[in-house]
Design an enzyme around this catalytic site. Structure first.
Site, PDB file in Angstrom:
ATOM      1  N   GLU A  91      38.806  28.392  42.554  1.00  0.00           N
ATOM      2  CA  GLU A  91      37.950  28.207  41.238  1.00  0.00           C
ATOM      3  C   GLU A  91      38.911  27.448  40.127  1.00  0.00           C
ATOM      4  O   GLU A  91      40.187  27.784  40.546  1.00  0.00           O
ATOM      5  CB  GLU A  91      38.144  29.813  40.770  1.00  0.00           C
ATOM      6  CG  GLU A  91      36.471  30.624  41.641  1.00  0.00           C
ATOM      7  CD  GLU A  91      36.357  31.633  40.721  1.00  0.00           C
ATOM      8  OE1 GLU A  91      35.090  31.940  40.702  1.00  0.00           O
ATOM      9  OE2 GLU A  91      37.066  32.161  39.869  1.00  0.00           O
ATOM     10  N   CYS A 111      45.216  34.287  49.516  1.00  0.00           N
ATOM     11  CA  CYS A 111      46.990  35.321  49.028  1.00  0.00           C
ATOM     12  C   CYS A 111      47.569  36.150  50.063  1.00  0.00           C
ATOM     13  O   CYS A 111      46.192  36.814  50.893  1.00  0.00           O
ATOM     14  CB  CYS A 111      46.834  35.673  48.004  1.00  0.00           C
ATOM     15  SG  CYS A 111      48.647  35.060  47.175  1.00  0.00           S
ATOM     16  N   CYS A 115      48.019  41.934  45.925  1.00  0.00           N
ATOM     17  CA  CYS A 115      48.632  43.019  44.693  1.00  0.00           C
ATOM     18  C   CYS A 115      47.407  43.829  44.986  1.00  0.00           C
ATOM     19  O   CYS A 115      46.240  43.211  44.620  1.00  0.00           O
ATOM     20  CB  CYS A 115      49.192  42.387  44.093  1.00  0.00           C
ATOM     21  SG  CYS A 115      50.425  41.063  44.303  1.00  0.00           S
ATOM     22  N   CYS A 118      44.289  42.798  42.811  1.00  0.00           N
ATOM     23  CA  CYS A 118      44.072  41.672  42.550  1.00  0.00           C
ATOM     24  C   CYS A 118      42.705  41.016  43.347  1.00  0.00           C
ATOM     25  O   CYS A 118      42.878  41.535  44.283  1.00  0.00           O
ATOM     26  CB  CYS A 118      45.175  40.655  42.757  1.00  0.00           C
ATOM     27  SG  CYS A 118      44.833  38.963  42.094  1.00  0.00           S
TER      28      CYS A 118
HETATM   29  S1  SF4 Z   1      48.266  38.494  41.817  1.00  0.00           S
HETATM   30 FE1  SF4 Z   1      46.850  38.225  43.859  1.00  0.00          FE
HETATM   31  S2  SF4 Z   1      47.108  35.717  43.361  1.00  0.00           S
HETATM   32 FE2  SF4 Z   1      48.757  36.449  43.025  1.00  0.00          FE
HETATM   33  S3  SF4 Z   1      50.289  37.048  44.345  1.00  0.00           S
HETATM   34 FE3  SF4 Z   1      49.288  39.269  43.144  1.00  0.00          FE
HETATM   35  S4  SF4 Z   1      47.593  38.636  45.099  1.00  0.00           S
HETATM   36 FE4  SF4 Z   1      48.069  36.952  45.037  1.00  0.00          FE
END
Ligand code: SF4
Length: 365
Positions: A91, A111, A115, A118
């Site tokens: 996006e 990713c 996290c 997220c």
């Molecule tokens: S916040 Fe989401 S996109 Fe950013 S590093 Fe952590 S898992 Fe990856």
């Protein structure tokens, strides 16, 4: 094989131009056509010799990612869902404000860092975006947002996107080799001509690559912090086990030697009952005492499958007041584009499911 010119920074474009037997100055001309005037048709590049235009038609393309969907929110936020192949999508979000227009772009499909809070992290990792796909998001947005005639595109100062943040899907520094040429294009006067202060890399804290970015292409830096102790950050952001807070903050201080701004922005997502207590605010102020900082509090956007909840407005206000009183400039991110899922943390939210659905629907159609 054709070369996608969107992915070539100045040096790579000069090499390409030499390879097709043209003089170096053609590289600058070509860069202006591709990025500044957003022209994808070589035949329309009117001041290039006809023979060169023919060579380019044979050997090159200007190809941005395919737009799967394009949505506008009532508050002016605009979001594009872009095809990243194999049923994946990324996006790009444009957030207009009174005196600037910020484009939030993605650097990876998925990713690796997982996290806890997220939605992208929950999707797993698909692949790194190429330089052309990263720059292509800026190219596409400028093209879509500039409601200008062909001639008007030549006028300078009509830039719609004034700021770029690499804060979308993915960890930019883990796609370093494709991200840095994209940054160079954003800064190049013959391309997008943005100042280093207006281009921000947002990282979860990959310490050696923060140092490398400082040495090779220092743009503004934002760090996703989200916790005030290693114990909590280890849980929320597993990357902290590799690069704990002390090492991360030392890298931030080193970065400031070369940074275009004299502070680092720390992002802090407000999770109710997890990291939003008074003692957290106190710990955060102590942690950042030696690092010139700004803190950006992000109200969490809940999504299915997670137990976290957004801190209340009152808790966020108190947290912010504490930090401001402690001398740390603290802002709270406005929630924008909620009606199109473009608010932060939802940037890639449910993309994969939605994308698969869209792609399936397209196939059916
Ligand atoms: S916040 Fe989401 S996109 Fe950013 S590093 Fe952590 S898992 Fe990856």
């Amino acid at each position: 094989m054709t070369t996608n010119l969107l992915g070539l920074d100045a040096q790579a474009l000069e090499a390409f131009v030499a390879k097709i037997g043209e003089k170096p100055f053609r590289a600058k001309q070509l860069m202006r056509w591709v990025h500044r005037y957003r022209e994808s048709c070589f035949t329309d590049m009117s001041d290039l010799a006809k023979t060169l235009r023919e060579k380019l038609t044979e050997a090159a393309v200007v190809a941005a990612p395919r737009v799967i969907s394009d949505g506008s929110s009532e508050d002016g936020t605009r979001k594009w869902l872009l095809d990243a192949g194999n049923g994946n999508a990324v996006e790009t979000v444009f957030i207009p404000e009174a005196n600037r227009g910020t484009l939030c772009i993605s650097t990876q499909a998925g990713c690796t860092l997982a996290c806890e809070f997220c939605s992208t992290g929950k999707q797993g990792f698909n692949r790194n975006l190429t330089t052309a796909e990263i720059v292509g998001q800026l190219w596409l947005a400028n093209r879509a947002l500039a409601v200008m005639s062909h001639d008007e595109r030549f006028a300078l100062g009509k830039r719609v996107v004034t700021n770029v943040v690499l804060m979308g899907m993915g960890e930019p520094l883990l796609n370093y080799d494709n991200v840095v040429p994209a940054l160079r294009l954003m800064l190049d006067d013959n391309a997008y001509g943005l100042s280093r202060r207006r281009v921000t890399v947002s990282t979860s804290g990959i310490v050696p690559l923060i140092d490398r970015l400082r040495d090779e292409c220092p743009v503004a830096l934002a760090v996703s912090l989200h916790a005030t102790s290693d114990a909590l950050r280890d849980r929320l952001m597993p990357i902290n086990r590799k690069y704990p807070l002390r090492e991360l903050l030392a890298a931030c201080v080193r970065y400031l030697d070369r940074a275009p701004r004299d502070f680092i922005t720390f992002e802090y997502v407000m999770l109710s009952g997890v990291n939003d207590g008074e003692h957290h605010a106190r710990e955060l102020a102590a942690l950042l005492a030696e690092v010139p900082s700004k803190v950006n509090l992000i109200p969490f956007n809940a999504f299915p499958g997670l137990e976290f909840e957004r801190s209340s407005r009152e808790v966020i206000r108190r947290f912010s007041d504490f930090l401001n009183t402690a001398g740390i400039v603290t802002t709270t991110r406005k929630t924008r584009g909620e009606d199109i899922d473009a608010a932060c943390g939802q940037l890639a939210g449910q993309v994969q499911d939605r994308t698969r659905r869209l792609i399936r629907m397209e196939k059916v159609a």
